[in-house]
Design a protein around this motif. Structure first.
Motif, mmCIF file in Angstrom:
data_model
loop_
_atom_site.group_PDB
_atom_site.id
_atom_site.type_symbol
_atom_site.label_atom_id
_atom_site.label_comp_id
_atom_site.label_asym_id
_atom_site.label_seq_id
_atom_site.Cartn_x
_atom_site.Cartn_y
_atom_site.Cartn_z
ATOM 1 N N ALA A 9 0.809 -1.224 0.000
ATOM 2 C CA ALA A 9 0.000 0.000 0.000
ATOM 3 C C ALA A 9 0.839 1.270 0.000
ATOM 4 N N GLU A 10 2.025 1.232 0.576
ATOM 5 C CA GLU A 10 2.854 2.429 0.666
ATOM 6 C C GLU A 10 3.883 2.526 -0.461
ATOM 7 N N ARG A 11 3.870 1.559 -1.348
ATOM 8 C CA ARG A 11 4.818 1.599 -2.461
ATOM 9 C C ARG A 11 4.468 2.724 -3.437
ATOM 10 N N GLY B 47 -10.933 2.506 2.857
ATOM 11 C CA GLY B 47 -10.001 1.533 3.407
ATOM 12 C C GLY B 47 -9.103 0.881 2.373
ATOM 13 N N MET B 48 -9.191 1.351 1.098
ATOM 14 C CA MET B 48 -8.353 0.804 0.030
ATOM 15 C C MET B 48 -7.485 1.905 -0.548
ATOM 16 N N ARG B 49 -6.426 1.507 -1.222
ATOM 17 C CA ARG B 49 -5.539 2.460 -1.889
ATOM 18 C C ARG B 49 -5.225 1.965 -3.287
ATOM 19 N N VAL B 50 -4.905 2.903 -4.173
ATOM 20 C CA VAL B 50 -4.407 2.533 -5.496
ATOM 21 C C VAL B 50 -2.915 2.833 -5.548
ATOM 22 N N VAL B 51 -2.191 1.936 -6.203
ATOM 23 C CA VAL B 51 -0.736 2.035 -6.314
ATOM 24 C C VAL B 51 -0.369 1.879 -7.788
ATOM 25 N N ARG B 52 0.579 2.695 -8.240
ATOM 26 C CA ARG B 52 1.049 2.554 -9.622
ATOM 27 C C ARG B 52 1.670 1.179 -9.828
#
Length: 304
Positions: free
Chosen positions: A173-175, A250-255
């Protein structure tokens, strides 16, 4: 010709007659008259309908084209008399349905007397229905090596970019950018293998040296988002889906690493010649919009 098309579709004289709102003897007599005029046998006859002859199959292709041109002529004359009216028949692959609304909504606002029939179809079914003039246009992958749109008019709309949708407390998630090999190791929910989008993703995973084995597979984007919203699963989504679904709480998008090739989505119009007046009206709206820029903007907002 309408009766011949109905017979080929229904494969039964009585059902074809009912679909055309005529008696079975009337339908049979009309097809026999067409055979005499063309001096060929069109239908294999026996105790029941046994299919079309090779000549009948060729006439059927012409019938689809002639009937489509006749409808286009009526639309054109109607537009000259009283403005655009009638029905627009449009198909879309499931993964482009949310983007289709960006065209159909302003179209209906501009042409309030037109009804739109938007149908979710596979890329294979889109190619068939366009060839048989059962739909006026479609949104699908333009560079699809599984289907041939040769001879049809294509208009690019946007390139499909892929993002990782993952729980906010997930390991990636933090990438800033995630690798496809890392994504393949996550608990995944993806579209089903029979869908073109999934086959595209599988090819990208293979190119990265990985194989994705999702725990959950579905044939709708809405079901995919419903599952990832439980925070149990991650998924690879097309950036165009953010227009409708956004990012669940509660979700994230990551490249994701950019693959060597990103598939292009666009409009495909059936046939040649004057064509559907309504399909051309949709093209006018598409030219006024910049779907590619809009979807890229939505992705950037979610990635910041």
């Amino acid at each position: 010709m309408e009766y011949l098309v109905a017979l080929a579709r229904e494969r039964h004289f009585a059902r074809a007659a009912a679909a055309c709102h005529v008696s079975q003897p009337s339908l049979s007599a009309a097809i026999r008259k067409l055979e005499r005029e063309l001096d060929v046998s069109l239908v294999r006859r026996g105790q029941r309908f046994a299919g079309l002859t090779p000549e009948g199959e060729r006439v059927l292709l012409w019938a689809h084209r002639i009937l489509a041109d006749t409808d286009a002529l009526r639309q054109d004359l109607s537009r000259m008399r009283e403005g655009l009216s009638g029905r627009l028949r449009m198909g879309a692959i499931p993964t482009a349905l949310t983007a289709a609304s960006m065209l159909t909504t302003p179209f209906c606002e501009r042409y309030p007397h037109v009804r739109v029939r938007l149908t979710s179809l596979s890329s294979r079914e889109i190619a068939r229905r366009l060839n048989e003039y059962e739909i006026d246009m479609a949104m699908t992958y333009l560079d699809d090596d599984e289907e041939d749109f040769g001879g049809m008019r294509t208009i690019p709309l946007y390139d499909e970019r892929y993002l990782l949708l993952t729980p906010s407390d997930g390991e990636l998630a933090e990438r800033r950018v995630a690798r496809w090999t890392e994504v393949a190791a996550l608990p995944l929910c993806l579209l089903a293998p029979e869908m073109r989008n999934r086959r595209i993703l599988d090819a990208i995973f293979r190119q990265a040296g990985a194989v994705a084995v999702p725990a959950i597979e579905t044939d709708t984007v809405s079901a995919l988002f419903a599952h990832v919203a439980t925070h149990r699963w991650s998924s690879v989504i097309a950036h165009a889906w953010l227009y409708m679904f956004g990012v669940p709480e509660g979700m994230r998008v990551v490249r994701l690493e950019r693959p060597a090739h990103e598939p292009r989505v666009g409009l495909v119009l059936a046939g040649t010649g004057p064509g559907s007046v309504m399909a051309k009206a949709v093209l006018d709206i598409a030219r006024e919009l910049d779907l590619s820029a809009e979807f890229d903007r939505l992705a950037r907002e979610q990635l910041t």
